[in-house]
Motif scaffolding. Structure first.
Motif, PDB file in Angstrom:
ATOM      1  N   ARG A   1      22.464  46.165  54.434  1.00  0.00           N
ATOM      2  CA  ARG A   1      21.726  46.113  55.636  1.00  0.00           C
ATOM      3  C   ARG A   1      20.416  45.326  55.298  1.00  0.00           C
ATOM      4  O   ARG A   1      19.907  45.531  54.224  1.00  0.00           O
ATOM      5  CB  ARG A   1      21.307  47.498  56.203  1.00  0.00           C
ATOM      6  CG  ARG A   1      20.440  47.178  57.371  1.00  0.00           C
ATOM      7  CD  ARG A   1      20.215  48.646  57.990  1.00  0.00           C
ATOM      8  NE  ARG A   1      19.321  49.534  56.986  1.00  0.00           N
ATOM      9  CZ  ARG A   1      19.827  50.732  56.398  1.00  0.00           C
ATOM     10  NH1 ARG A   1      21.088  50.859  56.612  1.00  0.00           N
ATOM     11  NH2 ARG A   1      18.983  51.216  55.729  1.00  0.00           N
ATOM     12  N   PRO A   2      20.136  44.137  56.141  1.00  0.00           N
ATOM     13  CA  PRO A   2      18.978  43.400  55.653  1.00  0.00           C
ATOM     14  C   PRO A   2      17.753  44.146  56.145  1.00  0.00           C
ATOM     15  O   PRO A   2      17.717  44.746  56.812  1.00  0.00           O
ATOM     16  CB  PRO A   2      19.060  42.093  56.616  1.00  0.00           C
ATOM     17  CG  PRO A   2      20.695  42.082  57.042  1.00  0.00           C
ATOM     18  CD  PRO A   2      21.167  43.329  56.917  1.00  0.00           C
ATOM     19  N   ASN A   3      16.844  44.001  55.159  1.00  0.00           N
ATOM     20  CA  ASN A   3      15.489  44.714  55.348  1.00  0.00           C
ATOM     21  C   ASN A   3      14.518  43.823  55.980  1.00  0.00           C
ATOM     22  O   ASN A   3      14.659  42.475  56.342  1.00  0.00           O
ATOM     23  CB  ASN A   3      14.868  44.955  54.178  1.00  0.00           C
ATOM     24  CG  ASN A   3      14.563  43.756  53.376  1.00  0.00           C
ATOM     25  OD1 ASN A   3      13.425  43.079  53.483  1.00  0.00           O
ATOM     26  ND2 ASN A   3      15.139  43.608  52.226  1.00  0.00           N
ATOM     27  N   ALA A   4      13.542  44.477  56.729  1.00  0.00           N
ATOM     28  CA  ALA A   4      12.679  43.789  57.675  1.00  0.00           C
ATOM     29  C   ALA A   4      12.058  42.435  56.913  1.00  0.00           C
ATOM     30  O   ALA A   4      11.745  41.596  57.869  1.00  0.00           O
ATOM     31  CB  ALA A   4      11.562  44.787  57.980  1.00  0.00           C
ATOM     32  N   CYS A   5      11.507  42.606  55.618  1.00  0.00           N
ATOM     33  CA  CYS A   5      10.843  41.513  54.975  1.00  0.00           C
ATOM     34  C   CYS A   5      11.459  40.333  55.115  1.00  0.00           C
ATOM     35  O   CYS A   5      11.098  39.268  55.516  1.00  0.00           O
ATOM     36  CB  CYS A   5      10.369  41.946  53.652  1.00  0.00           C
ATOM     37  SG  CYS A   5       9.236  43.639  53.469  1.00  0.00           S
ATOM     38  N   ASN A   6      12.868  40.350  54.632  1.00  0.00           N
ATOM     39  CA  ASN A   6      13.884  39.323  54.512  1.00  0.00           C
ATOM     40  C   ASN A   6      14.156  38.715  55.852  1.00  0.00           C
ATOM     41  O   ASN A   6      14.789  37.819  55.807  1.00  0.00           O
ATOM     42  CB  ASN A   6      14.806  39.433  53.380  1.00  0.00           C
ATOM     43  CG  ASN A   6      14.331  39.511  52.022  1.00  0.00           C
ATOM     44  OD1 ASN A   6      14.364  40.801  51.421  1.00  0.00           O
ATOM     45  ND2 ASN A   6      13.908  38.711  51.665  1.00  0.00           N
ATOM     46  N   LEU A   7      14.220  39.608  56.861  1.00  0.00           N
ATOM     47  CA  LEU A   7      14.683  39.251  58.180  1.00  0.00           C
ATOM     48  C   LEU A   7      13.416  38.259  58.790  1.00  0.00           C
ATOM     49  O   LEU A   7      13.684  37.300  59.898  1.00  0.00           O
ATOM     50  CB  LEU A   7      15.085  40.266  58.982  1.00  0.00           C
ATOM     51  CG  LEU A   7      16.220  41.030  58.856  1.00  0.00           C
ATOM     52  CD1 LEU A   7      16.420  42.161  59.736  1.00  0.00           C
ATOM     53  CD2 LEU A   7      17.372  39.935  58.792  1.00  0.00           C
TER      54      LEU A   7
END
Length: 655
Positions: free
Chosen positions: A484-490
């Motif tokens: 699941r992508p994390n908020a920082c890398n999104l």
């Protein structure tokens, strides 16, 4: 209306009699006779029109699920006289129009002589006044053929050779579901009021008909089989639905308190409330004292659990705890009651995959959750919120942010002052006084918006990414464990997992997990786009068009990645990618059809790359994290290596 014509004609004649008597003229009497004839003809014509309309409506109602059922339901019409403002705000919402009968007012799709083609079959759409028709392969025949194949343990799709000799039928479209982003349409069976889906959906954004398998994230190898509204959509697109399927004949005679999500869906059966409040003294006593009325359930007065469970009866991943009972009566849950009667699946349990009926359970779990139990599909917000500490340890409810009757926009029904940090600062007030110290971003930036860090867009549905409702903190470890992508890398699309891990270590003391050289050095977004599964690719394609991410990460390097996704095996990934590509400089008028044949899509990919190559880039430094060399060209060997690792496992997200 016939009575109105009669009264109008009679009054007109009475008014003219004195005139004719006074004039004593043949002309006056001739005018009177002519007016009488016109009035009579008008009455006859209008009456015939009304009779035809009533006959049409009666035929439509006889073949669609009935409204009205036992159990104390009185419909939303009974609420308007005492609660006009609440009734009007509900009526303006998308909840009301979740399911509607097909009419000139409700249908937004083009039915004017349209011919649609899908898997070798033709569907001829026609409009006749306020009626909508489809000439098609007989859906009853098709449904029986699907059941025969399933009974033999074969795949559900009917072999194409059989369609050459299949009977055809002209069917009136009786119902539609959806009114926000798209509309799906249903035609009636010859048996009971079972509703079969057309294999096409009308998508408002594109203003076009699209095959249903191309508006959901579904394995492209999966064939389309007819959906039945009565045993699927009835769960959440109607109020207190009852499938009512005969166990012996399988004939369905469904009914619901009301089509769409109406007042009694949230407040419970209202017959006793209406009866008690027919007494005006009682009504005004409760109104002015602001006391709760025990004859009705009001989510706004309930505790955060009962209030949220009202929404959870639909906005949750559920199973049918008692299938035989459900087949007749539907879910027994009533607002204020026990949500367990809806049997919500509150977590991803890998052990359940080896249990009896493991394949069915696997489809639900893997199509609904990330592997750590976080929901990954839209419309299931209750499961996400119920897993959050703010709900389990605090008083967070759906109504902490949303409102059914006072909302900023009916798109998401956020309550006033809930579109920014105010929603979170209701409880976390001290953070508001030292926002930048907490977020490590400028107070005015998107990085200081609580939602973006703690409710990132990691849920998929409706051809876009949607905010997760499991309130959590960014974690590289979670990304490694679940994908699941994390908020920082999104938001920082140009950064690697290693960069994120170092920032979280410096700012919040989170330990840095073991990372490979690629994870340390290559943009996480690039890796997910090229090597991720279809769900990851869809999420990242959407974020490549998300303005906060574009402002943070830049736009000039995204075109090659989005161009690659124009030829993705999953059609929704292609559509989302083309939408994001159109937000990049030079691609504002890029022409592309995401359901075109594969050769056309491949040519579109090359056209997109040609546009990107022709653009002048002033940045001459190599950007290895983005697979770009010093000339700005793609490092093709690394690009291709990631692409070869693409996760091509079959995926269906059950939004």
């Amino acid at each position: 209306m016939t009575l109105e014509w009669s009264i109008a004609g009679a009054l007109l004649l009475l008014a003219l009699v004195p005139v004719a008597m006074r004039w004593r003229s043949p002309l006056a009497w001739a005018v009177m006779i002519l007016l009488a004839a016109v009035t009579g003809a008008g009455m006859w014509w209008w009456n015939g029109k009304l009779e035809l309309k009533e006959a049409s409506e009666s035929a439509l109602r006889s073949k669609t699920p009935r409204e009205g059922r036992p159990g104390g339901y009185v419909t939303s019409d009974s609420c308007h006289s005492c609660h006009p403002h609440q009734h009007d705000s509900w009526r303006g919402s998308f909840h009301r129009t979740m399911t509607q009968r097909a009419s000139a007012e409700s249908v937004r799709a083009d039915f004017d002589g349209v011919a649609l083609h899908y898997t070798g079959k033709t569907y001829n759409l026609k409009r006749r006044g306020g009626e909508f028709w489809c000439e098609m392969v007989d859906p009853d025949w098709e449904y029986v053929e699907v059941l025969k194949r399933r009974s033999r343990g074969e795949a559900g799709a009917v072999p194409s050779a059989l369609y050459a000799v299949a009977p055809r039928a002209e069917k009136r479209v009786g119902m539609l579901t959806g009114s926000h982003f798209m509309q799906a349409f249903w035609v009636a069976s010859e048996h009971g009021n079972m509703q079969f889906s057309l294999p096409f959906t009308y998508v408002f954004e594109m203003q076009r008909w699209v095959p249903r398998n191309d508006v959901f994230l579904i394995d492209p190898a999966r064939p389309w089989v007819p959906d039945v509204w009565n045993v699927n959509c009835l769960l959440c697109h109607a109020t207190a639905g009852q499938p009512r399927q005969d166990a012996k004949t399988a004939v369905i005679d469904s009914r619901a308190a009301e089509l769409g999500i109406a007042c009694e869906a949230c407040h419970g059966p209202a017959a006793e409330h209406v009866r008690a409040n027919a007494d005006p003294t009682r009504r005004y006593e409760f109104h002015y004292s602001n006391k709760p009325d025990p004859t009705i359930f009001n989510p706004a007065r309930a505790d955060h659990v009962k209030s949220s469970e009202t929404c959870g009866q639909c906005h949750a991943i559920r199973t049918k705890a008692r299938p035989a009972e459900w087949q007749q009566e539907g879910f027994p849950f009533r607002p204020g009651g026990e949500i367990e009667t809806c049997a919500p699946l509150n977590s991803y349990d890998p052990k359940a995959l080896n249990a009896p009926l493991g394949d069915a359970r696997r489809r639900i779990l893997e199509g609904s959750y990330w592997s750590d139990g976080m929901v990954r599909v839209s419309g299931r917000e209750f499961n996400g919120m119920a897993g959050s500490a703010c709900y389990k340890k605090g008083d967070l409810s759906c109504l902490s942010c949303h409102s059914m009757h006072q909302y900023l926009s009916k798109d998401d029904q956020l309550a006033p002052r809930r579109d920014g940090n105010q929603a979170c600062l209701q409880c976390h007030s001290t953070i508001g006084t030292q926002l930048e110290a907490h977020t490590r971003h400028r107070a005015s930036s998107s990085g200081s918006l609580c939602y973006n860090c703690h409710m990132p867009h990691t849920t998929y549905g409706l051809l876009k990414s949607i905010r997760s409702h499991w309130i959590d903190s960014p974690s590289v470890q979670s990304s490694l464990k679940t994908g699941r992508p994390n908020a920082c890398n999104l938001c920082h699309l140009d950064r690697s997992l290693g960069w994120t891990a170092r920032q979280l270590k410096e700012w919040f003391g989170k330990p840095i997990p073991a990372l490979s050289p690629e994870q340390q050095e290559t943009s996480a977004a690039v890796t997910w786009i090229l090597a991720g599964d279809a769900g990851q690719r869809a999420l990242l394609a959407w974020h490549c068009g998300w303005e906060p991410a574009l402002q943070t990460s830049g736009r000039d390097w995204l075109a090659p990645l989005l161009a690659e996704l124009l030829d993705d095996p999953y059609s929704v990934v292609r559509h989302i990618s083309s939408r994001s590509l159109g937000r990049l400089p030079g691609f504002e008028n890029f022409s592309y059809d995401y359901i075109a044949p594969e050769p056309d899509r491949a040519r579109a990919r090359e056209r997109a790359l040609d546009i990107w190559r022709a653009q002048v880039r002033t940045n001459s430094a190599a950007r290895p994290a983005l697979l770009l060399d010093a000339s700005g060209a793609v490092q093709q060997d690394r690009f291709s290596a990631l692409l070869r690792r693409r996760d091509n496992s079959s995926l269906e997200l059950l939004e």
